[in-house]
Design an enzyme around this catalytic site. Structure first.
Site, PDB file in Angstrom:
ATOM      1  N   ASP A   8      39.292  41.481  33.715  1.00 55.24           N
ATOM      2  CA  ASP A   8      40.293  41.324  34.758  1.00 55.24           C
ATOM      3  C   ASP A   8      41.163  40.105  34.435  1.00 55.24           C
ATOM      4  O   ASP A   8      40.778  39.249  33.623  1.00 55.24           O
ATOM      5  CB  ASP A   8      39.567  41.156  36.095  1.00 55.24           C
ATOM      6  CG  ASP A   8      40.515  40.975  37.253  1.00 55.24           C
ATOM      7  OD1 ASP A   8      41.544  41.659  37.296  1.00 55.24           O
ATOM      8  OD2 ASP A   8      40.215  40.138  38.126  1.00 55.24           O
ATOM      9  N   ASP A  10      43.635  38.151  37.120  1.00 52.93           N
ATOM     10  CA  ASP A  10      43.709  37.189  38.225  1.00 52.93           C
ATOM     11  C   ASP A  10      42.327  36.965  38.837  1.00 52.93           C
ATOM     12  O   ASP A  10      41.642  37.919  39.212  1.00 52.93           O
ATOM     13  CB  ASP A  10      44.670  37.692  39.305  1.00 52.93           C
ATOM     14  CG  ASP A  10      46.077  37.932  38.757  1.00 52.93           C
ATOM     15  OD1 ASP A  10      46.301  37.623  37.577  1.00 52.93           O
ATOM     16  OD2 ASP A  10      46.926  38.458  39.501  1.00 52.93           O
ATOM     17  N   ASP A 131      36.303  39.285  39.112  1.00 55.85           N
ATOM     18  CA  ASP A 131      35.882  38.541  40.297  1.00 55.85           C
ATOM     19  C   ASP A 131      35.801  39.395  41.547  1.00 55.85           C
ATOM     20  O   ASP A 131      35.315  38.939  42.574  1.00 55.85           O
ATOM     21  CB  ASP A 131      36.866  37.386  40.557  1.00 55.85           C
ATOM     22  CG  ASP A 131      38.242  37.897  40.937  1.00 55.85           C
ATOM     23  OD1 ASP A 131      38.818  37.385  41.910  1.00 55.85           O
ATOM     24  OD2 ASP A 131      38.757  38.818  40.254  1.00 55.85           O
TER      25      ASP A 131
END
Length: 388
Positions: A8, A10, A131
């Site tokens: 990922d 961000d 996240d």
């Protein structure tokens, strides 16, 4: 087959913007602590290909125009590339959540090519690093594993109310199987990916003469539990574990009432097979050599884990037995191992004390293996052929 890290952006490579969840200005770009250092180490030392997978809600709309996204995104990539960090592919979904696009994480519409090309990609041993809960679910949907990264290592309290409800309804057993590491520290991610190669394999070989079970971890701590029914042979096998740091469990039930031949031979065959199965051929030194004195004896062992079997044996014994093992069986053990492990072994030993001679050979063999399997952190195969 190539393993992949689906990463990922961000909240994983760069810090999440918690105000509008858009990185639409250069001032908002803040790299995750030490991410550049450890992404570089992972790419250069380990055997993963990097692929970026990111949801960018409404990219291309008036609220998030592409001319604000791409210059910043390309700058992020430029910084990473300046440190040798490259992504093989970058997949970005522009849809909103309510559109329920098949390309939006955790759906796998963007990633079918990796699932369909099973000859090229090893998805089972790949990871999604992200996240969000959607990253964990993406890993589950792909059939790979997840590394769940959260600021302050908080994996629940930072959920939105919608995420909390959704999480509470998920099958926790599936999540527990998917999530292999929870951390907010890229050093921990690097260490986990590096040392998870410490896997253990159990191999059994059953014939009418012997029942052999060997458990082996190549990158271990030198722990052993060995019972072949032949005391002196156990002692020699223990040297392999102690001096190579491999963890070895060996249990053999065999026709010791006849003689030790089948037990020693089948141990060498089985040990060689499990060693070859566990041997990670990328990023190891391949060659190992060691010279070792033991009182009056001097032994030398040279090993090439190059995929070709050959044993050169220059060690003469003048006693018929040492302990309860016929001295002719020492050659036979290493010949059996060489054939099954598909490696070259050259053994040379001189001395007077026969016990010291064979023990020093086993110790040299162990140290040579330790050198040959050492990781060289290049992810290369040391062969002009490109394979071992």
């Amino acid at each position: 087959m190539q393993k992949i890290l689906f990463i990922d952006r961000d909240g994983t490579i760069i810090e999440e913007n918690n105000k509008n969840y858009q990185i639409d200005s250069i001032e908002k770009v803040k790299f995750y602590p030490r991410v550049i250092s450890y992404l570089s180490k992972i790419l250069n030392e380990l055997d993963y290909e990097f692929i970026m997978v990111s949801n960018q809600d409404g990219l291309g709309t008036n609220k998030f125009p592409e001319n604000k996204f791409w210059p910043i995104h390309n700058n992020i990539l430029s910084v990473l590339e300046s440190e040798g960090i490259f992504f093989k592919y970058i997949h970005i979904d522009k849809s909103f959540k309510n559109e329920k696009s098949n390309n939006r994480k955790p759906n796998i519409g963007m990633l079918y090519e990796y699932l369909n090309n099973k000859l090229s990609y090893n998805i089972k041993d790949s990871f999604v690093i992200g996240d969000r809960l959607t990253d964990v679910l993406l890993a589950n949907n792909l059939g790979c594993k997840s590394i769940w990264i959260k600021k302050n290592n908080d994996h629940y309290e930072n959920f939105t109310e919608e995420e909390k409800v959704y999480y509470s309804n998920l099958d926790k057993e599936i999540l527990n199987k998917t999530i292999k590491l929870k951390t907010d520290n890229w050093k921990e991610i690097y260490k986990y990916l590096k040392y998870k190669r410490k896997k253990r394999l159990v191999y059994k070989r059953i014939t009418l003469e012997t029942n052999v079970e060997i458990s082996l971890c190549i990158y271990g701590n030198g722990k052993y539990n060995i019972n072949t029914g032949i005391g002196f042979f156990d002692h020699l096998l223990e040297q392999i574990s102690v001096h190579s740091l491999m963890d070895i469990n060996i249990k053999i039930i065999g026709d010791n009432n006849i003689d030790e031949h089948h037990i020693v031979e089948d141990c060498g065959i089985t040990f060689g097979k499990i060693f070859n199965k566990l041997l990670y051929k990328k990023g190891i030194e391949r060659y190992g050599f060691y010279i070792l004195p033991m009182d009056d004896c001097l032994s030398k062992v040279v090993i090439d884990l190059g995929g070709r079997e050959q044993l050169s044996w220059k060690a003469k014994f003048y006693r018929e037995k040492i302990g309860n093992v016929s001295t002719e069986m020492f050659y036979h053990f290493f010949k059996s191992f060489s054939s099954s492990a598909k490696c070259n072994i050259h053994i040379d030993s001189t001395g007077i004390n026969e016990h010291h001679k064979i023990e020093s050979i086993f110790k040299c063999f162990s140290r040579a293996i330790k050198m040959a399997i050492k990781k060289n952190y290049t992810n290369k195969i040391f062969s002009s052929k490109g394979l071992l």
